[in-house]
Design an enzyme around this catalytic site. Structure first.
Site, PDB file in Angstrom:
ATOM      1  CB  ALA A  81      33.636  33.711 122.363  1.00 36.73           C
TER       2      ALA A  81
ATOM      3  CB  SER B 288      25.765  37.422 127.692  1.00 30.15           C
ATOM      4  OG  SER B 288      26.965  36.943 127.154  1.00 30.15           O
TER       5      SER B 288
ATOM      6  CB  SER C 192      42.052  27.678 108.677  1.00 33.49           C
ATOM      7  OG  SER C 192      43.186  27.065 109.258  1.00 33.49           O
TER       8      SER C 192
ATOM      9  N   GLY D 105      43.049  29.736 113.876  1.00 38.54           N
ATOM     10  CA  GLY D 105      42.871  29.926 115.311  1.00 38.54           C
ATOM     11  C   GLY D 105      42.673  31.388 115.664  1.00 38.54           C
TER      12      GLY D 105
ATOM     13  CE  LYS E 244      39.228  25.661 109.563  1.00 37.97           C
ATOM     14  NZ  LYS E 244      38.815  24.934 110.727  1.00 37.97           N
TER      15      LYS E 244
ATOM     16  CG  HIS F 187      42.987  23.303 106.518  1.00 43.16           C
ATOM     17  ND1 HIS F 187      42.930  23.302 107.898  1.00 43.16           N
ATOM     18  CD2 HIS F 187      44.073  24.045 106.190  1.00 43.16           C
ATOM     19  CE1 HIS F 187      43.925  24.021 108.371  1.00 43.16           C
ATOM     20  NE2 HIS F 187      44.636  24.481 107.359  1.00 43.16           N
ATOM     21  CG  ASN F 188      40.520  21.528 110.534  1.00 43.95           C
ATOM     22  OD1 ASN F 188      40.860  22.447 109.804  1.00 43.95           O
ATOM     23  ND2 ASN F 188      39.939  21.737 111.695  1.00 43.95           N
TER      24      ASN F 188
ATOM     25  CD  GLU G 262      45.362  21.593 111.909  1.00 46.76           C
ATOM     26  OE1 GLU G 262      44.842  22.444 111.162  1.00 46.76           O
ATOM     27  OE2 GLU G 262      45.067  21.494 113.110  1.00 46.76           O
TER      28      GLU G 262
ATOM     29  CE  LYS H  74      38.805  22.744 118.951  1.00 44.19           C
ATOM     30  NZ  LYS H  74      38.815  24.123 119.452  1.00 44.19           N
TER      31      LYS H  74
ATOM     32  CG  HIS I 201      28.624 -10.366  96.229  1.00 45.14           C
ATOM     33  ND1 HIS I 201      27.392  -9.802  96.463  1.00 45.14           N
ATOM     34  CD2 HIS I 201      29.041 -10.865  97.418  1.00 45.14           C
ATOM     35  CE1 HIS I 201      27.086  -9.957  97.748  1.00 45.14           C
ATOM     36  NE2 HIS I 201      28.067 -10.601  98.345  1.00 45.14           N
TER      37      HIS I 201
HETATM   38  P1  NDP Z   1      32.741  29.381 121.475  1.00 50.39           P
HETATM   39  O1  NDP Z   1      32.709  28.236 120.548  1.00 50.39           O
HETATM   40  O2  NDP Z   1      33.258  29.173 122.849  1.00 50.39           O
HETATM   41  O3  NDP Z   1      31.261  30.010 121.588  1.00 50.39           O
HETATM   42  C1  NDP Z   1      30.967  31.050 122.487  1.00 50.39           C
HETATM   43  C2  NDP Z   1      30.122  32.096 121.808  1.00 50.39           C
HETATM   44  O4  NDP Z   1      28.915  31.517 121.288  1.00 50.39           O
HETATM   45  C3  NDP Z   1      29.685  33.194 122.769  1.00 50.39           C
HETATM   46  O5  NDP Z   1      29.735  34.411 122.098  1.00 50.39           O
HETATM   47  C4  NDP Z   1      28.270  32.763 123.105  1.00 50.39           C
HETATM   48  O6  NDP Z   1      27.488  33.810 123.578  1.00 50.39           O
HETATM   49  C5  NDP Z   1      27.811  32.280 121.772  1.00 50.39           C
HETATM   50  N1  NDP Z   1      26.624  31.436 121.823  1.00 50.39           N
HETATM   51  C6  NDP Z   1      26.543  30.153 122.232  1.00 50.39           C
HETATM   52  N2  NDP Z   1      25.284  29.720 122.126  1.00 50.39           N
HETATM   53  C7  NDP Z   1      24.537  30.749 121.642  1.00 50.39           C
HETATM   54  C8  NDP Z   1      23.167  30.920 121.325  1.00 50.39           C
HETATM   55  N3  NDP Z   1      22.298  29.921 121.476  1.00 50.39           N
HETATM   56  N4  NDP Z   1      22.759  32.127 120.847  1.00 50.39           N
HETATM   57  C9  NDP Z   1      23.633  33.121 120.691  1.00 50.39           C
HETATM   58  N5  NDP Z   1      24.946  33.032 120.974  1.00 50.39           N
HETATM   59  C10 NDP Z   1      25.387  31.844 121.449  1.00 50.39           C
HETATM   60  O7  NDP Z   1      33.515  30.632 120.811  1.00 50.39           O
HETATM   61  P2  NDP Z   1      34.899  30.637 120.006  1.00 50.39           P
HETATM   62  O8  NDP Z   1      35.187  32.070 119.781  1.00 50.39           O
HETATM   63  O9  NDP Z   1      35.924  29.794 120.641  1.00 50.39           O
HETATM   64  O10 NDP Z   1      34.535  29.946 118.622  1.00 50.39           O
HETATM   65  C11 NDP Z   1      33.535  30.468 117.742  1.00 50.39           C
HETATM   66  C12 NDP Z   1      33.414  29.551 116.525  1.00 50.39           C
HETATM   67  O11 NDP Z   1      34.666  29.514 115.864  1.00 50.39           O
HETATM   68  C13 NDP Z   1      33.062  28.099 116.848  1.00 50.39           C
HETATM   69  O12 NDP Z   1      32.224  27.590 115.845  1.00 50.39           O
HETATM   70  C14 NDP Z   1      34.376  27.374 116.805  1.00 50.39           C
HETATM   71  O13 NDP Z   1      34.247  26.019 116.417  1.00 50.39           O
HETATM   72  C15 NDP Z   1      35.116  28.170 115.779  1.00 50.39           C
HETATM   73  N6  NDP Z   1      36.550  28.141 116.078  1.00 50.39           N
HETATM   74  C16 NDP Z   1      37.401  28.108 115.066  1.00 50.39           C
HETATM   75  C17 NDP Z   1      38.741  28.088 115.293  1.00 50.39           C
HETATM   76  C18 NDP Z   1      39.598  28.072 114.153  1.00 50.39           C
HETATM   77  O14 NDP Z   1      40.809  27.908 114.255  1.00 50.39           O
HETATM   78  N7  NDP Z   1      39.056  28.252 112.991  1.00 50.39           N
HETATM   79  C19 NDP Z   1      39.351  28.100 116.600  1.00 50.39           C
HETATM   80  C20 NDP Z   1      38.395  28.193 117.596  1.00 50.39           C
HETATM   81  C21 NDP Z   1      37.035  28.204 117.320  1.00 50.39           C
HETATM   82  P3  NDP Z   1      27.458  34.152 125.166  1.00 50.39           P
HETATM   83  O15 NDP Z   1      28.642  35.040 125.406  1.00 50.39           O
HETATM   84  O16 NDP Z   1      26.171  34.875 125.371  1.00 50.39           O
HETATM   85  O17 NDP Z   1      27.527  32.874 125.918  1.00 50.39           O
END
Ligand code: NDP
Length: 480
Positions: free
Chosen positions: A11, A35, A128, A130, A183, A186-187, A190, A261, A452
């Site tokens: 993603a 997928s 961290s 995004g 981490k 950190h948040n 923030e 979040k 106490h």
């Molecule tokens: P999402 O949190 O939207 O997750 C979607 C991804 O997870 C897709 O690739 C999906 O696969 C996969 N997925 C979900 N369930 C399963 C499963 N059971 N088995 C295998 N794959 C699975 O993606 P993001 O890219 O937004 O975030 C990824 C991580 O990064 C998260 O933990 C999020 O909290 C963190 N994050 C961190 C940020 C930061 O600033 N550090 C900012 C944003 C996110 P499929 O395509 O098949 O559905």
């Protein structure tokens, strides 16, 4: 087996991290997504990148050179557990699984323990910055076993953000959940930083009548001094933005209900369990909750505030006071955050170098700022500093800023302008520096209704007053 690193989950975060990895000399990146579409899309969009696509976990494992190293970037929670399970079935002892998602550190501790049983190394890494950070260079906070750092260190150093002095923003934070813990804090910091900036804006606007665009100029000016930071910089950008549809400042048409979040809440919940007062972070988290209850706000809107309108006599002097109050409150928020890391390290047995943590936050992440160099200096000078804000640089800033800080909190209170982060930070400052606290009375009350017990200032031992008897004092067992 041609790839030296793999990414599972393509993603937005995972695909950007995979592109970042592939863009660095010497990396060939195995990619896998549950997928197929996301994998094919990434390949189609970036034919220039050194990717080795896999369409099953077996294929993914086969494409990785040993020790296999894979970074998971999937939905935190059950998704992460499912991928870890699948990888442990195709990986071998000595391989490395990295969870780069936003996991709760206690989940990371649990997962590390379970994965370790298989002989595979598990690393929870806070990432961290995004989606842009993932692509161009995030701040990375890896935990996990020391031995995994030998393989993982060079890879993470190659993709991390680079601080102004050329140092990559990544360090091995500590074992198991240490990275995700740091981490999380950190948040939390923030949240506090953002709330403090928002309070400063609100006070200036309501106290001086300046427009958002004029306040943007003030923030831009502040960004050239000791407050210089990414958050101050983007605040100016947001305040300057004009809404195309209405011609009004964008900040005036955005609904005033702040979302979250959950990482701020985690920071506060953890701090409560550790007994660490992170009041700035807590108030910032609560301020978002308060804003997001329109039905309560509507019901309370008829309650009275002060009779007089708020308008300061000398706008420039007030703005300078607010700047100093902001800096002082920011020092408190960071001091409290580092206190939480110190306490977490003691509780969970992590050997965390606090100065190194402040350094890896200097670029890539949301709280990046020059200010963090001062924190590194403070810990370099006194590694076991009990309270960060007592380090000479911060103590001086608090000494010169405290009068302004008090004026601002008084003005806000009299004007009926909520400034929970400013005022709670000041209360913390006054509490921690106090000779005597009314905690003595609380101990007396606790002894009265619950036996106490209490300790005395003039002799060792534990005591109880026979409140319901003749009120003489007896020596007692220490029961707290
Ligand atoms: P999402 O949190 O939207 O997750 C979607 C991804 O997870 C897709 O690739 C999906 O696969 C996969 N997925 C979900 N369930 C399963 C499963 N059971 N088995 C295998 N794959 C699975 O993606 P993001 O890219 O937004 O975030 C990824 C991580 O990064 C998260 O933990 C999020 O909290 C963190 N994050 C961190 C940020 C930061 O600033 N550090 C900012 C944003 C996110 P499929 O395509 O098949 O559905």
């Amino acid at each position: 087996a041609v790839a030296n690193i793999g990414v599972v989950g393509l993603a937005v975060m995972g695909s950007n991290l995979a592109r970042n990895l592939a863009s660095r000399e010497g990396n060939t990146v195995a990619i896998y997504n549950r997928s197929r579409e996301k994998t094919d899309q990434l390949l189609a969009d970036h034919p220039e990148a050194q990717f080795v696509p896999a369409y099953s976990y077996e294929e993914f494992a086969a494409s990785l050179a040993k020790p296999r190293t894979a970074i998971i970037m999937v939905k935190a929670g059950a998704g992460t557990d499912a991928v870890i399970q699948a990888l442990t079935e195709v990986f071998e002892p000595g391989d490395i699984i990295v969870d780069g998602g936003n996991a709760l550190f206690t989940d990371t501790i649990r997962r590390e323990k379970a994965v370790r049983e298989t002989g595979i190394n598990f690393v929870g890494a806070g990432i961290s910055g995004g989606e842009e950070g993932a692509l161009t260079g995030p701040s990375i906070m890896p935990g996990g076993p020391e031995e995994s750092w030998v393989t993982l260190g060079p890879i993470l150093r190659s993709i991390a953000a680079v601080a102004p002095d050329g140092e990559p923003c990544v360090t091995h934070v500590g074992t198991d959940g240490a990275g995700h813990f740091v981490k999380m804090v950190h948040n939390g910091i923030e949240y506090a930083d953002m709330q403090l900036i928002a309070e400063a804006y609100d006070l200036i606007r309501r106290g001086t009548g300046k427009t958002p665009a004029e306040i943007a100029d003030i923030f831009a000016e502040w960004n050239t001094g000791e407050l210089e930071s990414y958050l101050i910089e983007i605040t100016a950008e947001v305040l300057r933005q004009v809404d195309a549809a209405t011609g009004r400042p964008l900040v005036d048409v955005i609904l005033d209900q702040a979302g979250a979040k959950g990482t701020g809440a985690w920071t506060v919940q953890t701090a409560l369990s550790l007994g660490v007062p992170v009041s700035g972070i807590a108030e910032a988290t609560f301020a978002r909750s308060l804003s997001s209850h329109p039905e309560q706000r509507e019901a309370a809107a008829s309650l009275p505030g002060p009779d007089e309108d708020f308008r300061v006599a000398d706008a420039d002097a007030f703005i300078e006071d607010v700047r100093q109050a902001l800096f002082a409150s920011k020092i408190v928020a960071y001091s409290q955050g580092f206190d939480e890391i110190r306490a977490g390290a003691a509780e969970y047995g992590w050997n965390i170098d606090l100065g190194a943590i402040s350094k890896i936050w200097r670029a890539g992440c949301i709280i990046r700022a020059q200010f963090l160099n001062r924190i590194a200096d403070a810990y370099a000078e006194t590694p076991d500093l009990p309270v960060l804000m007592t380090a000479p640089y911060f103590a001086e800033a608090l000494t010169s800023g405290q009068a302004a800080w008090r004026r601002v909190v008084v003005a806000a209170t009299q004007a009926g302008i909520p400034s929970p982060a400013f005022s709670s930070s000041l209360a913390y400052y006054d509490g921690i520096r106090a000779d005597r606290l009314p905690a003595a009375l609380v101990q007396g009350q606790r002894d009265f209704f619950g036996a106490h017990t209490y300790k005395r200032i003039d002799k060792p031992g534990t005591f109880h007053t026979l409140w319901s008897g003749d009120r003489t004092e007896i020596e007692a067992e220490d029961t707290h």
